[in-house]
Design an enzyme around this catalytic site. Structure first.
Site, PDB file in Angstrom:
ATOM      1  N   HIS A 276       2.837  -4.951  -4.445  1.00 25.76           N
ATOM      2  CA  HIS A 276       1.882  -3.855  -4.627  1.00 25.76           C
ATOM      3  C   HIS A 276       2.347  -3.015  -5.815  1.00 25.76           C
ATOM      4  O   HIS A 276       3.445  -2.458  -5.808  1.00 25.76           O
ATOM      5  CB  HIS A 276       1.778  -3.004  -3.367  1.00 25.76           C
ATOM      6  CG  HIS A 276       1.126  -3.715  -2.227  1.00 25.76           C
ATOM      7  ND1 HIS A 276       1.470  -3.495  -0.907  1.00 25.76           N
ATOM      8  CD2 HIS A 276       0.153  -4.663  -2.208  1.00 25.76           C
ATOM      9  CE1 HIS A 276       0.729  -4.270  -0.127  1.00 25.76           C
ATOM     10  NE2 HIS A 276      -0.078  -4.988  -0.900  1.00 25.76           N
TER      11      HIS A 276
ATOM     12  N   GLU B 242       4.085   0.666  -5.972  1.00 31.54           N
ATOM     13  CA  GLU B 242       5.275   0.916  -5.169  1.00 31.54           C
ATOM     14  C   GLU B 242       6.528   0.748  -6.034  1.00 31.54           C
ATOM     15  O   GLU B 242       7.331  -0.163  -5.862  1.00 31.54           O
ATOM     16  CB  GLU B 242       5.262  -0.006  -3.947  1.00 31.54           C
ATOM     17  CG  GLU B 242       4.065   0.289  -3.044  1.00 31.54           C
ATOM     18  CD  GLU B 242       3.832  -0.734  -1.938  1.00 31.54           C
ATOM     19  OE1 GLU B 242       4.688  -1.626  -1.753  1.00 31.54           O
ATOM     20  OE2 GLU B 242       2.787  -0.649  -1.263  1.00 31.54           O
TER      21      GLU B 242
ATOM     22  N   GLU C 179       9.658  -1.258   4.430  1.00 27.34           N
ATOM     23  CA  GLU C 179       8.878  -0.156   3.845  1.00 27.34           C
ATOM     24  C   GLU C 179       9.845   0.986   3.574  1.00 27.34           C
ATOM     25  O   GLU C 179      10.324   1.650   4.494  1.00 27.34           O
ATOM     26  CB  GLU C 179       7.767   0.286   4.801  1.00 27.34           C
ATOM     27  CG  GLU C 179       6.698  -0.757   5.072  1.00 27.34           C
ATOM     28  CD  GLU C 179       5.597  -0.772   4.026  1.00 27.34           C
ATOM     29  OE1 GLU C 179       5.676   0.040   3.092  1.00 27.34           O
ATOM     30  OE2 GLU C 179       4.667  -1.589   4.161  1.00 27.34           O
TER      31      GLU C 179
END
Length: 421
Positions: free
Chosen positions: A177, A180, A381
């Protein structure tokens, strides 16, 4: 002939970069809210609202653990959005009042004497130049590899770190992504530590395994996030029937693709899964490369942000769990415990993607787990919990990296103890 000459001149000037690039997308007075969702009606209304307008952008989808979601709202939509929240009784908290202020602060150079460090974020060209330097500095230990080519023709680069032959492998994929940025910053730091750290635990990690690390997987999107739109997430391949561009690469793998509403079929959605699995040359190239080295690695890790989660399969369902789920939870305990014991006291939540976060089908980790039969795969994450979200200040890069290393040492150690390596 003169017309042809003029056209040719324009092409040359454009390719040389002398034609003025379009201005960067700005996010002046864009605000980010954390919403507390009480029921499925509120959630459905919010999802429908976000699908109908480009003035709302979901930063963090609704998750089962916190019953909350984070959403960015344009200033032109702000009044209507507040009325909507009031009308349907949706509690909210303002997290960021002006996203552009954070973006501007993020761009400030750290004045690190021109050397590559981890006090600011770097663009694709800078990261690749650093990779070249690393390969030259450590020729006997490092090896350059190519996953494949992106839609725009960029090479998707990786680096292998090996202190010998026939050692168990660990594969790290980062920055699928685009926005990020903390992921590629952490990946480059991790590479550097494996090569230079003198700490015994890190040296053991470096010497005991073969490491395959792709610092920037979504190269087109990442370049675009630096050049044009800081909040860009997806790939950059146009859609044949929509003006919206790109696919969520982490919904495009052929594993439970589009199952249980774990992705979107709307080309304008941030979680658009693509028209078919492997529609993106990037994801297809990665699947081919991983298949070609399937006997050389045992663990797969995907770097993401944000939220402080360690997520294991499955992503497509809350109703089923892998046979080794208890082992994955034990590995997660070790990872989160090691991070919490650091001076920062940062807390990570761990569990299956669908149960602690949300249903997400067609991810890279699930594909590797299901199709390549690699029974230890995690999505990490990184920081934070939404105070800064995707625009994590450069001052937090090193702290995040320290947490990553502590977590990885514990994760690999427990994985090895349980017999998966």
């Amino acid at each position: 002939m003169r017309l042809i000459w003029l056209l040719a001149t324009l092409v040359v000037l454009s390719s040389a970069g002398t034609v003025k690039d379009p201005p960067k997308v700005r996010y002046d007075n864009y605000a980010v809210y954390k919403l507390s969702i009480k029921n499925k009606i509120q959630l459905s209304l919010l999802n429908r609202l976000s699908e109908r307008t480009q003035n709302l952008n979901i930063w963090k989808d609704y998750d089962e653990f916190s019953k909350q979601m984070d959403i960015m709202v344009s200033p032109s939509e702000s009044k209507r959005f507040q009325l909507f929240l009031k009308l349907y009784g949706i509690n909210n908290q303002l997290l960021i009042s002006n996203v552009q202020v954070l973006i501007d602060g993020e761009q400030v150079s750290s004045r690190d004497s021109g050397t590559f460090g981890w006090k600011r974020y770097y663009n694709l060209d800078e990261i690749e130049a650093w990779l070249d330097e690393i390969l030259q500095t450590h020729p006997g230990i490092t090896e350059d590899f190519s996953v494949g080519q992106s839609y725009e023709g960029r090479r998707i680069r990786g680096i292998k770190i090996s202190h010998g032959s026939n050692k168990p492998g660990i594969f790290i994929e980062s920055n699928i992504h685009a926005r990020e940025w903390i992921t590629s910053a952490s990946a480059t730091w991790f590479i550097n530590e494996l090569l230079t750290s003198q700490q015994p635990e890190v040296r053991n990690l470096a010497n005991s395994y073969d490491w395959y690390i792709v610092p920037v997987f979504n190269v087109d999107g990442f370049a675009y996030s630096h050049q044009s739109d800081r909040m860009w997430r997806k790939t950059r391949q146009p859609h044949p029937t929509s003006s919206c561009i790109g696919v969520d690469g982490n919904r495009n793998f052929d594993s439970q693709w589009m199952v249980n509403n774990g992705a979107s079929d709307d080309p304008c959605s941030e979680t658009f899964a693509g028209p078919v699995p492997w529609s993106e040359p990037e994801t297809k190239a990665l699947s081919d490369y991983l298949t070609s080295i399937r006997d050389k690695f045992s663990v797969y890790i995907s770097f993401h942000s944000y939220g402080q989660w360690l997520l294991s399969p499955y992503g497509h369902t809350k109703e089923e769990f892998p046979e080794n789920y208890n082992d994955l939870l034990e590995i997660g305990d070790a990872f989160s415990g090691a991070i919490k014991n650091l001076v920062y006291g940062t807390e990570y939540v761990h569990g299956s993607t669908a149960t602690v976060l949300y249903v997400a089908s067609g991810s890279s980790v699930d594909w590797v787990f299901n199709e390549l039969d690699k029974k230890v795969g995690f999505t990490i994450e990184f920081r934070d919990k939404a105070r800064f979200g995707f625009v994590l200040p450069p001052s937090q890069i090193l702290a995040n990296c320290e947490e990553l290393m502590a977590g990885m040492i514990a994760l690999i150690d427990r994985t090895n103890t349980l017999g998966y390596i």
